[in-house]
Each structure stands twice: as structure tokens, then as C-alpha cells.
Motif scaffolding. Structure first.
Motif, PDB file in Angstrom:
ATOM      1  N   ILE A 163       0.872  -1.172   0.000  1.00  0.00           N
ATOM      2  CA  ILE A 163       0.000   0.000   0.000  1.00  0.00           C
ATOM      3  C   ILE A 163       0.912   1.225   0.000  1.00  0.00           C
ATOM      4  CG2 ILE A 163      -1.799   1.300   1.224  1.00  0.00           C
ATOM      5  CD1 ILE A 163      -2.835  -1.434   0.561  1.00  0.00           C
ATOM      6  N   SER A 164       0.690   2.155  -0.908  1.00  0.00           N
ATOM      7  CA  SER A 164       1.476   3.390  -0.947  1.00  0.00           C
ATOM      8  C   SER A 164       0.511   4.566  -0.993  1.00  0.00           C
ATOM      9  CB  SER A 164       2.391   3.398  -2.172  1.00  0.00           C
ATOM     10  OG  SER A 164       3.234   4.529  -2.151  1.00  0.00           O
ATOM     11  N   ARG A 165       0.823   5.589  -0.195  1.00  0.00           N
ATOM     12  CA  ARG A 165      -0.071   6.745  -0.112  1.00  0.00           C
ATOM     13  C   ARG A 165       0.764   7.993   0.134  1.00  0.00           C
ATOM     14  NH1 ARG A 165      -5.253   6.729   2.397  1.00  0.00           N
ATOM     15  NH2 ARG A 165      -5.368   4.637   1.531  1.00  0.00           N
ATOM     16  N   LEU A 166       0.423   9.079  -0.566  1.00  0.00           N
ATOM     17  CA  LEU A 166       1.033  10.381  -0.314  1.00  0.00           C
ATOM     18  C   LEU A 166       0.150  11.096   0.705  1.00  0.00           C
ATOM     19  CD1 LEU A 166       3.329  12.307  -1.012  1.00  0.00           C
ATOM     20  CD2 LEU A 166       1.853  13.275  -2.798  1.00  0.00           C
ATOM     21  N   ILE A 167       0.716  11.379   1.864  1.00  0.00           N
ATOM     22  CA  ILE A 167      -0.023  11.979   2.972  1.00  0.00           C
ATOM     23  C   ILE A 167       0.431  13.425   3.144  1.00  0.00           C
ATOM     24  CG2 ILE A 167      -0.422  11.867   5.472  1.00  0.00           C
ATOM     25  CD1 ILE A 167      -0.213   8.832   5.229  1.00  0.00           C
ATOM     26  N   ALA A 168      -0.524  14.322   3.252  1.00  0.00           N
ATOM     27  CA  ALA A 168      -0.250  15.764   3.354  1.00  0.00           C
ATOM     28  C   ALA A 168       0.135  16.134   4.780  1.00  0.00           C
ATOM     29  CB  ALA A 168      -1.458  16.563   2.883  1.00  0.00           C
TER      30      ALA A 168
ATOM     31  N   VAL B 147       4.126   7.268   2.228  1.00  0.00           N
ATOM     32  CA  VAL B 147       4.192   6.108   3.110  1.00  0.00           C
ATOM     33  C   VAL B 147       3.950   4.874   2.259  1.00  0.00           C
ATOM     34  CG1 VAL B 147       3.114   4.906   5.055  1.00  0.00           C
ATOM     35  CG2 VAL B 147       3.336   7.391   5.102  1.00  0.00           C
ATOM     36  N   THR B 148       4.872   3.920   2.343  1.00  0.00           N
ATOM     37  CA  THR B 148       4.710   2.657   1.637  1.00  0.00           C
ATOM     38  C   THR B 148       4.811   1.534   2.657  1.00  0.00           C
ATOM     39  OG1 THR B 148       5.666   3.601  -0.370  1.00  0.00           O
ATOM     40  CG2 THR B 148       5.557   1.184  -0.231  1.00  0.00           C
ATOM     41  N   VAL B 149       3.766   0.724   2.710  1.00  0.00           N
ATOM     42  CA  VAL B 149       3.699  -0.414   3.622  1.00  0.00           C
ATOM     43  C   VAL B 149       3.762  -1.683   2.781  1.00  0.00           C
ATOM     44  CG1 VAL B 149       2.293  -1.644   5.333  1.00  0.00           C
ATOM     45  CG2 VAL B 149       2.239   0.869   5.235  1.00  0.00           C
TER      46      VAL B 149
END
Length: 160
Positions: free
Chosen positions: A17-22, A121-123
Motif C-alpha cells: 500500500i502506498s499513499r502520499l499523505i499531506a 508512506v509505503t507499507v
């Protein structure tokens, strides 16, 4: 003709799971390593964490009891293998049954990359089932992690 042999291959699953978090990387990293923060977002929607213990150092332990919306407790424990502040966490995690027997053998790697003041964030979680109930856990792993990261994103947004 004899029936086919039963499969003895272990149940395995890998999820990324990869997400760009502000939010700034230091804050997002702290949300993963400070138990007061982690307890606020860990787990799928509707879950709480009445027990959340984190010793974020190599060899330090992680112990979380997630409580489902129906009141069922889901304990897990693990050990940190790598802690590179604020870039990377690697930890084992073992959901356990009521007798503290592991149900899954999992290794989770989380990376935190600064992208212009936001955090990528990459899990990556690799898990092997150790008990019959593990098949259901592995099937829900991607959805559970996606919901956890959704909650992380909402939680850190409330802090910036």
C-alpha cells in the motif's frame, strides 16, 4: 485412480500500500512510533486499540490489542528489526489467539519518503498463515491495511 494429494503449501500473502499523505515526514513517522498516536488510527474502520505498547528501537517490542466494533479483541505482538528515524520501520507482527499462539507470521516494512513537505508512506506486509483462521485474515489483509492508512491520513491531517 487415487485422489489428488492435499496441498501442504503454506497460505501466504503479500500486500503493498502506498499513499502520499499531506503531513511532514517527522509527524507521520511519530504517528507510527508513539503509542499515544498509534492507538488513535491503527486498524480498520470502527476498531479501537485499548492496548497499544510500542518500544520503537531494534529489538523493541510492539503489542497491540485491537477491539472490533462488536467488542471482540484481536491481540498482536511483534519485534522491531529496523528503526531508521524518520525513514524506515521493519517489524515482525503476529496476530495471536486467546492462548497467545501465533495465527500469522508476518513481516511489515514501512518507508517514509519526503515529497515536498508531504510524506509518501509505503507499507509492504508479507504474511504466512499458521492456523486455519489465517486464510480469512490473509483475505482481508489488503482491505484492513487500506483502511488503517485511511485512518492514519485522517489522524495526521487533524494534527497539522
Amino acid at each position: 485412480m487415487s485422489p489428488p494429494a492435499a496441498s501442504t503449501a503454506p497460505m501466504q500473502r503479500e500486500v503493498t500500500i502506498s499513499r502520499l499523505i499531506a503531513a511532514p515526514r517527522d509527524l507521520v513517522f511519530k504517528a507510527w512510533t508513539d503509542p499515544a498516536h498509534l492507538a488513535r488510527w491503527w486498524g480498520p474502520r470502527g476498531f479501537s486499540n485499548p492496548v497499544c505498547e510500542v518500544d520503537a528501537r531494534v529489538g523493541g517490542e510492539l503489542r497491540i490489542v485491537m477491539r472490533g466494533p462488536d467488542g471482540t479483541d484481536y491481540p498482536m505482538r511483534g519485534v522491531f528489526r529496523e528503526v531508521v528515524t524518520p525513514e524506515r520501520l521493519v517489524f515482525t507482527n503476529f496476530p495471536v489467539d486467546a492462548d497467545d499462539r501465533p495465527l500469522l507470521d508476518a513481516l511489515t516494512t514501512v518507508t517514509f519518503a519526503d515529497e515536498g513537505g508531504k510524506t509518501r508512506v509505503t507499507v509492504v506486509m508479507r504474511a504466512t498463515g499458521l492456523a486455519p483462521v489465517a486464510a480469512r485474515m490473509l483475505d482481508g489483509m489488503e482491505m484492513g491495511w487500506t483502511q488503517s492508512i485511511d485512518r492514519l491520513e485522517g489522524y495526521v491531517a487533524s494534527l497539522v
